[in-house]
Scaffold this active site. Structure first.
Site, PDB file in Angstrom:
ATOM      1  N   ARG B 137      11.134   8.461 -13.732  1.00 27.86           N
ATOM      2  CA  ARG B 137      12.240   8.376 -13.317  1.00 27.86           C
ATOM      3  C   ARG B 137      12.507   7.090 -12.508  1.00 27.86           C
ATOM      4  O   ARG B 137      11.522   7.092 -11.593  1.00 27.86           O
ATOM      5  CB  ARG B 137      12.581   9.909 -12.454  1.00 27.86           C
ATOM      6  CG  ARG B 137      13.964  10.075 -11.981  1.00 27.86           C
ATOM      7  CD  ARG B 137      14.159  11.183 -10.905  1.00 27.86           C
ATOM      8  NE  ARG B 137      13.748  12.454 -11.654  1.00 27.86           N
ATOM      9  CZ  ARG B 137      14.684  13.173 -12.127  1.00 27.86           C
ATOM     10  NH1 ARG B 137      15.844  13.016 -12.194  1.00 27.86           N
ATOM     11  NH2 ARG B 137      14.283  14.283 -12.648  1.00 27.86           N
ATOM     12  N   THR B 141      18.239   4.290 -10.080  1.00 29.84           N
ATOM     13  CA  THR B 141      19.196   4.886 -10.950  1.00 29.84           C
ATOM     14  C   THR B 141      19.206   6.775 -11.169  1.00 29.84           C
ATOM     15  O   THR B 141      19.985   7.134 -11.622  1.00 29.84           O
ATOM     16  CB  THR B 141      19.271   4.397 -12.281  1.00 29.84           C
ATOM     17  OG1 THR B 141      18.056   4.860 -13.068  1.00 29.84           O
ATOM     18  CG2 THR B 141      19.455   3.061 -12.166  1.00 29.84           C
ATOM     19  N   ASP B 235       5.143  22.557 -10.517  1.00 31.36           N
ATOM     20  CA  ASP B 235       4.769  21.400 -11.326  1.00 31.36           C
ATOM     21  C   ASP B 235       3.517  21.318 -12.306  1.00 31.36           C
ATOM     22  O   ASP B 235       2.459  21.473 -11.793  1.00 31.36           O
ATOM     23  CB  ASP B 235       4.676  20.179 -10.402  1.00 31.36           C
ATOM     24  CG  ASP B 235       4.598  18.716 -11.166  1.00 31.36           C
ATOM     25  OD1 ASP B 235       5.181  18.000 -10.630  1.00 31.36           O
ATOM     26  OD2 ASP B 235       3.852  18.609 -12.283  1.00 31.36           O
ATOM     27  N   ASP B 238       0.652  18.805 -11.839  1.00 30.64           N
ATOM     28  CA  ASP B 238       0.246  18.915 -10.557  1.00 30.64           C
ATOM     29  C   ASP B 238      -0.971  20.208 -10.626  1.00 30.64           C
ATOM     30  O   ASP B 238      -2.084  19.932 -10.304  1.00 30.64           O
ATOM     31  CB  ASP B 238       1.023  19.188  -9.513  1.00 30.64           C
ATOM     32  CG  ASP B 238       1.702  17.731  -8.847  1.00 30.64           C
ATOM     33  OD1 ASP B 238       1.376  16.859  -9.408  1.00 30.64           O
ATOM     34  OD2 ASP B 238       2.719  18.007  -8.120  1.00 30.64           O
TER      35      ASP B 238
END
Lengths: 469, 243
Positions: B137, B141, B235, B238
């Site tokens: 990401r 933006t 996650d 993770d």
């Protein structure tokens, strides 16, 4: 004698379906299967101490040379002594040669269990301590049991269970000298004590209790093992009994075939969804030109899918799961322990798949082999987890099931060890329609997960390919 | 939360058990899209998902049980590949009318969580080629941005199994497919394998690529304000790699 104990061999092995009402009110037909050990032949051998009973028993076993003949010594059923009797025993003043010293109630109970095909726990008696030990020895699935002891033909309840009654005879000098040698060597006594026992107890008891057993005996064998004629008579009789059992067992298996082709399979037989991957893997596995490396790879891959499917049939319970985002997911968890039993040797080919799903799965093993001559399945070896009766599900693994004979036997073994039939999930790569039908007719409660169904009996080629011999 | 639907709850278990003998659990939300395959909601699958969703599950168990789900996904995904009729002779001398696999395949994992699915793919397809795509990401933006890719040269001739365990908004998966398409892979030869999806992610993805097939183990209730799938499993990367 309880009604459940079958005496007539013909009544024990019948493949005739009878009707019974299931718990939920539906009427289901189920067939009956009795394993060959369900009507064990019991041979009683009595006679004076030192008359050669155990030598004769061992000679019979050696001559038969079969794994299903077990000798049970009545000495295992001596009562544990209270402190006072125990002190007398150590002074050689306790009467071990009277029927009162034996626990006939337990003996009868165990014999009845064995006669019913169940597992029996036999007490272990220590002659050094004059007490029963905490551990027991278990006897399971003998086809012939030799009950040997001075009072083997004493209790009328025992007599009812015996198929043949033998009384061993030897003159008193021989008996005494054998007894001196044995008690000194095996039971830690001194000569003085042995003689004291002989004249106080053994001899009078012989006249009073042991000798009268001659009257109920079928055969009286003088000179024990040296008596070849008597020996071969006994051996022939037992062989005849075994042959009858085997014939009945095979006939019962054949009986179960009737209707196999016309009736639909039970809804508890789950055939793997024939997806394109499964069919593709099956093609590679079936192809005689497939390399061993590929065969094993694809068989392992497929066996993992089989076990995954089988694990859908175990019991689950609802469980609220806290997720890392602080949410709750209404999920499931297995209700309890799941273990497995491998039917050797084919079932071992599914072990890679099993341990891929449950790494630390407890696994029992049972070796059932088909007799090369008769095709009759025979139980050779058995080790099960001790707590198997409490497991929520037991996966029974075999690579191939053709006639269903060994699968039937394996399920029977589990049931005899306290596993409830509805907790058994049989997992097999390929199965014959007839075998599936037989098995589910006898044990409608079990679930079967099968990779693919074949129309008729196939030899066991999967394990040969997997183990490469 | 407007983006969350109620979870469909039902009794789960084999057909031969009556409803009362089956425990209840939340099953996958249904999506009415032809190209989407949701794994059969078996009690075992629900139990496996229950373990990896549980925040108290340790990393070792998380890896083991998610690998089991991934293996089921791969097995199902491979069913969408082409086959051809093939008759062989069996070791007992019979003929067996079967199928042979057709076409070359490769895997492409979206780093890093997608890499957790490579083992499951290799367990079914030995020596399979595996490409990688790194999408992150962009902080400015907040849109996904392609950082790296390494793909087989002949990828345009192959069927591609695209691997990513989580499909939330679908942003990075859509970008990954765009990368594959730009290398000449037709949409209909891409299979997206996914463990847990949101209804929104599936909708976005399927609208954008109507011919691309997606296989998932479970469609969850929705997304929260941070675009996490809920109830979710946290996650994935993770929990699989570092926690």
């Amino acid at each position: 004698m309880p009604a459940s104990v079958a005496v007539e061999p013909a009544a024990v092995l019948n493949g005739v379906a009878n009707t019974e009402v299931e718990a939920d009110g539906t009427i289901a037909t189920r067939a009956h299967y009795s394993p060959p050990w369900a009507d064990v032949s019991i041979i009683g051998i009595a006679g004076s101490s030192g008359s050669g009973k155990s030598t004769l028993s061992h000679a019979i076993v050696n001559k038969l040379n079969l794994p299903w003949v077990v000798i049970l010594s009545i000495d295992s059923f001596y009562k544990s002594l209270d402190p006072e009797s125990s002190r007398r025993a150590f002074r050689n003043e306790y009467d071990f040669d009277s029927p009162d010293a034996l626990d006939f109630d337990v003996l009868v109970e165990r014999l009845r269990d064995l006669k019913a095909g169940k597992r029996a726990e036999i007490p272990v008696y220590s002659f050094e301590k004059h007490a029963r030990l905490d551990r027991t020895t278990s006897i399971y699935s003998p086809h012939v049991l030799i009950l040997e002891g001075i009072f083997a033909l004493y209790d009328p309840r025992v007599l009812e269970l015996l198929d043949m009654k033998i009384f061993c005879e030897a003159d008193a000098d021989t008996c005494l000298s054998r007894r001196i040698l044995r008690d000194q060597r095996d039971r830690g006594r001194d000569i003085e004590g042995i003689l004291k026992q002989w004249f106080t107890f053994v001899k009078p008891n012989f006249e009073k209790y042991v000798n009268p057993q001659r009257n109920v005996a079928d055969i009286i064998v003088p000179r024990g093992v040296e008596n070849h004629v008597a020996m071969s008579m006994v051996v022939q009789f037992i062989q005849q009994k075994l042959l009858e059992k085997s014939t009945h067992h095979r006939a019962a298996l054949t009986q179960l075939e009737i209707g196999a082709q016309s009736e639909p399979l039970s809804d508890k037989v789950i055939v793997m969804n024939q997806t394109s991957q499964l069919r593709g893997m099956n093609t590679i596995i079936h192809n005689i030109d497939t390399s061993s490396e590929d065969f094993i790879f694809y068989f392992d891959r497929l066996s993992a899918l089989l076990v995954e499917q089988a694990l859908n049939k175990i019991p689950f319970t609802s469980s609220a799961i806290p997720t890392p985002h602080g949410q709750t997911y209404p999920g499931l968890r297995p209700k309890g322990e799941v273990s497995a039993v491998i039917v050797l040797r084919g079932g071992a080919a599914l072990e890679a798949g099993l341990h891929r799903c449950i790494t630390d799965c407890k696994t029992g093993r049972v070796l059932i082999q088909s007799n090369v001559r008769t095709g009759e399945p025979e139980l050779h070896y058995l080790v099960l987890p001790d707590d198997i009766a409490w497991h929520e599900a037991v996966l029974l693994l075999d690579a191939q099931m053709s006639s269903g004979g060994s699968a039937l036997m394996a399920v029977q073994v589990l049931v005899d060890h306290g596993v409830r039939a509805e907790r058994i999930v049989l997992v097999t790569y390929s199965a014959g329609r007839m075998g599936l039908h037989r098995l589910t007719k006898v044990f409608p409660e079990i679930t079967v997960v099968v990779g693919h169904v074949v129309q008729d009996i196939e030899e066991r080629w999967v394990e040969r390919r997997y183990f490469r011999c | 939360m407007p983006n969350v639907r109620p979870a469909p709850t039902q009794c789960v278990g084999p057909d031969y058990r009556s409803e009362s003998q089956k425990p209840t659990a939340a099953v996958s939300t249904d999506v009415k899209v032809d190209t989407v395959t949701i794994l059969p909601q078996t009690p075992q699958l629900i139990a496996l998902l229950s373990i990896i969703r549980d925040k108290n599950t340790q990393r070792g168990d998380f890896i083991f049980y998610s690998n089991r789900i991934i293996r089921l996904l791969v097995e199902e995904g491979l069913n969408h590949l082409p086959t051809v009729e093939h008759t062989v002779t069996t070791p007992v001398g019979r003929s067996y009318d079967g199928l042979a696999f057709q076409g070359k395949i490769c895997g492409v994992s979206i780093m890093r969580a997608g890499e957790a699915m490579e083992q499951g793919l290799r367990e079914c397809c030995r020596s399979v080629r595996i490409g990688k795509i790194l999408i992150q990401r962009d902080e400015e933006t907040s849109q996904p941005k392609l950082f790296y890719d390494k793909l087989p040269e002949d990828i345009a001739d192959r069927w591609v199994l695209l691997l990513d365990p989580m499909l939330a908004t679908g942003g990075s998966a859509i970008m990954a497919v765009d990368v594959l398409k730009s290398r000449g892979v037709p949409e209909e030869r891409i299979l997206f394998l996914n463990v847990l999806a949101s209804p929104q992610g599936i909708q976005n993805f399927a609208t954008k690529f109507p011919k691309l097939r997606l296989v998932t183990a479970f469609v969850d209730q929705g997304l929260d304000d941070k675009n996490y799938i809920i109830p979710g499993l946290g996650d994935f990367g993770d929990r699989y790699y570092t926690r």
